[in-house]
Design an enzyme around this catalytic site. Structure first.
Site, PDB file in Angstrom:
ATOM      1  N   ASP A 163       0.839  -1.206   0.000  1.00  0.00           N
ATOM      2  CA  ASP A 163       0.000   0.000   0.000  1.00  0.00           C
ATOM      3  C   ASP A 163       0.874   1.256   0.000  1.00  0.00           C
ATOM      4  OD1 ASP A 163       0.854  -0.163   2.609  1.00  0.00           O
ATOM      5  OD2 ASP A 163      -1.149  -0.175   3.512  1.00  0.00           O
ATOM      6  N   SER A 164       2.196   1.070   0.019  1.00  0.00           N
ATOM      7  CA  SER A 164       3.114   2.194  -0.221  1.00  0.00           C
ATOM      8  C   SER A 164       2.829   2.794  -1.596  1.00  0.00           C
ATOM      9  CB  SER A 164       4.569   1.723  -0.139  1.00  0.00           C
ATOM     10  OG  SER A 164       4.780   0.569  -0.924  1.00  0.00           O
TER      11      SER A 164
ATOM     12  N   ASP B 163      -1.045  -6.414  -0.461  1.00  0.00           N
ATOM     13  CA  ASP B 163      -1.276  -5.770   0.841  1.00  0.00           C
ATOM     14  C   ASP B 163      -2.771  -5.570   1.073  1.00  0.00           C
ATOM     15  OD1 ASP B 163       0.293  -4.997   2.952  1.00  0.00           O
ATOM     16  OD2 ASP B 163       1.019  -3.152   2.013  1.00  0.00           O
TER      17      ASP B 163
ATOM     18  N   LYS C 156      -0.729  -9.575   2.884  1.00  0.00           N
ATOM     19  CA  LYS C 156      -0.034  -9.055   4.067  1.00  0.00           C
ATOM     20  C   LYS C 156      -0.995  -8.154   4.829  1.00  0.00           C
ATOM     21  CE  LYS C 156       3.232  -5.706   3.887  1.00  0.00           C
ATOM     22  NZ  LYS C 156       2.603  -4.698   4.765  1.00  0.00           N
TER      23      LYS C 156
ATOM     24  N   GLU D  88      -1.264  -5.706   8.726  1.00  0.00           N
ATOM     25  CA  GLU D  88      -0.485  -5.097   9.807  1.00  0.00           C
ATOM     26  C   GLU D  88      -1.119  -5.373  11.162  1.00  0.00           C
ATOM     27  OE1 GLU D  88      -0.064  -0.910   9.015  1.00  0.00           O
ATOM     28  OE2 GLU D  88       0.866  -1.251   7.058  1.00  0.00           O
TER      29      GLU D  88
ATOM     30  N   GLU E  41       9.243  -3.760  10.627  1.00  0.00           N
ATOM     31  CA  GLU E  41       9.586  -2.443  10.070  1.00  0.00           C
ATOM     32  C   GLU E  41       9.999  -1.485  11.172  1.00  0.00           C
ATOM     33  OE1 GLU E  41       6.795  -0.825   7.250  1.00  0.00           O
ATOM     34  OE2 GLU E  41       7.897   1.069   7.102  1.00  0.00           O
TER      35      GLU E  41
END
Ligand code: KIV
Length: 278
Positions: free
Chosen positions: A44-45, A83, A112, A114, A180
């Protein structure tokens, strides 16, 4: 044959480091795949480096699906991880629905998400349904409005919590965990305690693998260069110079040349123009 989650696990078992990079489009994904990168993240960057947002928060599942489809089309070998964006996995049911779309519609092989203990029910649901999950701990950009943009896990409580969260994700069935922006000794300690691979970004060399945003590696994104990123090339300058050269040649009428143009029988053209004049 694509790399599988078992292949990724075997790399940790053999002590082989795991390189991972992001990709967001067909052409870049082809190049990354040709470089034999085993893991590609459609992160999602992309909100920042492709769409121009200030954070990952505005990114939608539609955005990830759109880019993941292109990345999957550009690859034959890498395991592609999609993501799950902000607020797309607030319950196990919602996580299953959105992760299912990443596998069924885009063709990703894993997702992925978080978070630690709070996302364990979602991780359990996805892995039980046959969806490989990569966890993400430490600095989790989707929570930047609560945790700030800074290194995580420095206090006794935060370090203990992070190790516990990593173990919980492993127990829940995650096949790997991104670490991270955490101190290198903490990342090493997590890596030593987990059976599954850790993939670091700003977490030191003690992780089993490393992930980087491809725009940072290539020097494409100039607004901000994170401390943990290394520029292997400065393609941003290359591109600016190439485009300026093109513009100068167009202005000087030195592009296109005869080699870039097609010929035509002169008589045919004259006849066509004559017919118009009649
Ligand atoms: O979105 C992303 O690119 C990421 C990596 C930085 C791990 O989450």
């Amino acid at each position: 044959m694509r790399v599988s989650v078992q292949d990724i696990q075997a790399m940790k078992t053999r002590g082989e480091r795991i390189p991972m990079v992001t990709a967001y489009d067909y052409t870049t994904a082809q190049m990354v795949d040709a470089a034999e990168i085993p893991l590609i993240l459609v992160g999602d960057s992309l909100g920042m480096v492709v769409l121009g947002y200030g954070s990952t928060v505005p990114v939608t599942i539609g955005d990830i699906l759109h880019h993941a489809k292109a990345v999957v089309r550009g690859t034959t070998r890498a395991l592609v991880v999609g993501d799950l964006p902000f607020l797309t996995y607030t319950s196990p049911d919602q996580a299953l629905q959105n992760a299912g779309r990443l596998l069924q519609e885009a063709g990703c092989q894993a997702v992925k998400l978080e978070g630690g203990a709070a996302v364990v029910p979602a991780v359990e649901r996805l892995t039980a349904a046959g969806i490989p999950v990569m966890g993400h701990l430490g600095y989790t950009p989707q929570s930047e409005n609560t945790i700030g943009r800074r290194v995580q896990g420095k206090s006794v409580d935060a370090a203990r919590q992070l190790v516990q969260d990593a173990l919980l994700l492993e127990q829940a069935g995650a096949f790997a965990v991104v670490l991270e922006l955490i101190p290198a000794p903490l990342a090493r300690a997590v890596t030593e305690r987990l059976r599954i691979p850790t993939i670091g970004i700003g977490a030191g060399v003690g992780c089993d693998g490393q992930v980087q945003v491809i725009h940072d590696l290539l020097g494409l994104y100039t607004d901000y260069v994170p401390r943990h990123a290394k520029r292997y090339r400065n393609l941003g300058d290359e591109i600016r110079n190439a485009v300026a050269e093109y513009a100068a040649e167009v202005r000087a009428a030195s592009f296109p040349t005869a080699n870039h143009s097609s010929k035509m029988d002169e008589a045919a053209l004259n006849e066509a123009l004559a017919q118009l004049d009649r």
